[in-house]
Design a protein around this motif. Sequence first.
Motif, short mmCIF file in Angstrom:
data_model
loop_
_atom_site.label_atom_id
_atom_site.label_comp_id
_atom_site.label_asym_id
_atom_site.label_seq_id
_atom_site.Cartn_x
_atom_site.Cartn_y
_atom_site.Cartn_z
N ARG A 218 5.18 -10.84 -1.45
CA ARG A 218 5.80 -11.21 -0.18
C ARG A 218 4.79 -11.07 0.96
N LEU A 219 4.09 -9.94 1.02
CA LEU A 219 3.07 -9.75 2.04
C LEU A 219 1.92 -10.73 1.84
N THR B 201 2.03 4.27 -3.00
CA THR B 201 3.39 4.63 -3.41
C THR B 201 3.72 4.03 -4.77
N GLU B 202 3.32 2.78 -4.98
CA GLU B 202 3.64 2.11 -6.25
C GLU B 202 2.98 2.82 -7.43
N VAL B 203 1.71 3.20 -7.30
CA VAL B 203 1.03 3.89 -8.39
C VAL B 203 1.70 5.24 -8.66
N SER C 294 -4.51 -8.54 -5.53
CA SER C 294 -5.53 -7.79 -6.26
C SER C 294 -6.12 -6.69 -5.39
N LEU C 295 -6.40 -7.01 -4.14
CA LEU C 295 -6.96 -6.01 -3.23
C LEU C 295 -5.96 -4.89 -2.96
N THR C 296 -4.69 -5.25 -2.82
CA THR C 296 -3.67 -4.23 -2.57
C THR C 296 -3.60 -3.24 -3.71
N PHE C 297 -3.61 -3.74 -4.93
CA PHE C 297 -3.58 -2.86 -6.10
C PHE C 297 -4.80 -1.94 -6.12
N GLY C 298 -5.97 -2.50 -5.79
CA GLY C 298 -7.18 -1.68 -5.76
C GLY C 298 -7.15 -0.62 -4.68
N LEU C 299 -6.58 -0.94 -3.52
CA LEU C 299 -6.49 0.04 -2.44
C LEU C 299 -5.68 1.26 -2.87
N ALA D 208 -3.07 -4.01 6.83
CA ALA D 208 -3.96 -3.19 6.00
C ALA D 208 -3.34 -1.82 5.74
N LEU D 209 -2.73 -1.23 6.78
CA LEU D 209 -2.04 0.05 6.58
C LEU D 209 -0.89 -0.10 5.60
N ALA D 210 -0.13 -1.19 5.74
CA ALA D 210 0.99 -1.43 4.83
C ALA D 210 0.50 -1.60 3.40
N GLN D 211 -0.61 -2.32 3.22
CA GLN D 211 -1.19 -2.48 1.88
C GLN D 211 -1.49 -1.13 1.24
#
Length: 656
Positions: free
Chosen positions: A71-72, A215-217, A133-138, A206-209
């Motif tokens: 969504r983001l 939180t997801e991990v 992909s970047l969000t998961f890496g962050l 970026a903060l939301a990512q």
Amino acid sequence: MSRAWPLIRAYGPTVFGLALLVGAIYVLQREFRGLSVAEVGEALRAIPASSLWIAAGWTVAAYMLLTIYDRLGSIYAGHPVGYARTSLASFCAYTLAHNLGFAAVSGAAVRYRFYAAWGLSPLQIAKVVAFTSLTFGLGGFALGGAVLLFEPEVVPFVGEGASLWVPRAFGLLLWAAVIAYITLARFVPHLHLFGHRIDLPGFRMALAQTALASTEVAVTAAILYSLLPPSEDLTFLIFLGVYVTALTAGLLAHVPGGIGVFDGTMLLGLQHHLTTAQLVGALLLFRLYYYVVPLFLAGALFAAFELSQRRAAMARITAAVGGGAPFEVPALASLVGLGGTVLLFIGALPPRGSAIEAWGGYGAALASHFAASVVGSLLLVMGYGLLRRLRLAWGAALALLLLGAVITGLRGDPWWVAGAFVFVAGLLATLRGAFYRDARLLAEPLNGEALFAIGAVAGCALVLALVAYGGAVAGESWWRVVLSPLAPDSLRFTVGLSAVLLLVALVRLLRPARFAPVPYDAEARRRLAALGALAPAEADGAVFGEQGRAGFAFLKRDGVWLGLGDPMGEERDRVSAVWRFRDICERAGVDPAFWRVGPDLLRVYGDIGLTAFPILTPESRGLRYLACRAERDLERLRALLPEEPVPAPRRARAAA
């Protein structure tokens, strides 16, 4: 170094992944020593029902958080998509990619299927893929940095007595990368990196990512943590450190679901807190909750979406190339590999109390025990051959699956284990037409090299089988024979060498012969023109099929070799030309891509891991495509793509 870099780029990740897998197998066989299926069953029965419900709740929460990624991402791409649609795309993409791990069904390819139908342009889809992909890496960077800074001793191989400044320094680097990204997003709208423009999402995004991914991990880790029995010295922070390490190792290994590597790292990191049986039981349930059940749901949803999009074009393309759907073959290859892993694990358990021992004696029990290890190893190799659409791998995998059913049945394992092998064999039998390539054994004359490979397979299998009938290590798996201190050095060397030769010989039999591209000269242009292929004035080379009756020219770009149009010529040789180009690119350490191709061979391009993006050409009224590795090469080839979605005809869109 310049010559070595392409080889490192092409084979480095694979070698590193294999090293991790070998290490994981060693850890698993060590931890499984003395473990019985009954002990694992007892540990599973000891898990209270409340823990099962809590784990189910955490699973739902984890996948709901993953849906927010897309969504983001659609907002970042400038084409917001409704939450219901992004939830469908995210769930299918993450579930299929995590479980199968193959390029043909990667997250990028799955997302393209959905978002292209919903009106996003190829570049907008590329932005969604990059954002997710970047969000998961962050999230991994943020949590990994926290663990390395505050609890570095919980990471396997670090330990309490080791110097902690190295992991803490690495943790600071991870946090510095996250902080740098957020800071750049606050002050810089975009930046140029390696010749590419990267649009940053903004400070709030970026903060939301970072917060969302972290939180997801943590929530995903809570699934497994809730399935473990209480332990006074195992806090969630300690567990989270081991989990993040195991997750990273599984991703680096490039194996579906991190199978073996993730589990081995978890066993290694938690061995002082819980028993092996408790950990194995919890890991089995974790995979059931987070991988298996979502895989069936996502597979059904994705298949329904594909059928709704393809309709008549699906049957036409399948008939043209003689293959199954891109999803089916990787899924079956994954199941074959999973079957091999199951047999390897069965071979790692001591052969005591099996049904075959009751009527066949201890020698028969040892033989079945050792055969499980050998057949499991061979099934892993056959999974590789299935991905390359090899006929020989199809037949061998079918026979080995049935043999696995016989072995598990004779051992007295639960009936559903043998039934699962028969079921997978039945599924594989229905896809005979999807395997259209000849392996080395069938494509070439029976020369000395092929005879050596066949002899090595037969001889090594004989040597490995004989070990099962005598000696102090007769009941061990073949890799445990090599590591066992009870085995004489000569026996350990013989078994180890035989196992290596067996696997190498099988890979040699299954690997298509290597070829080099043809220099692009006047003769190459003449041959291409005679076949009806594009024959430009300048190109970097040409590739022809195995029979020399189909071919195409190609250009070399940075990290990508770009085929110019479809291979033209004899139908079956057109398919072999595509695969030959894929093998040539793999050897050169670059990605293959095809520009301005039609719909006829889209299925074959999908088989080699490419995603087709529609383009319009001035000289053609019909729809053409750019086929490339969506997750890596879209940015490099963006000049060849339209900025806006192409209004594709219904049949062509279905073909994509």
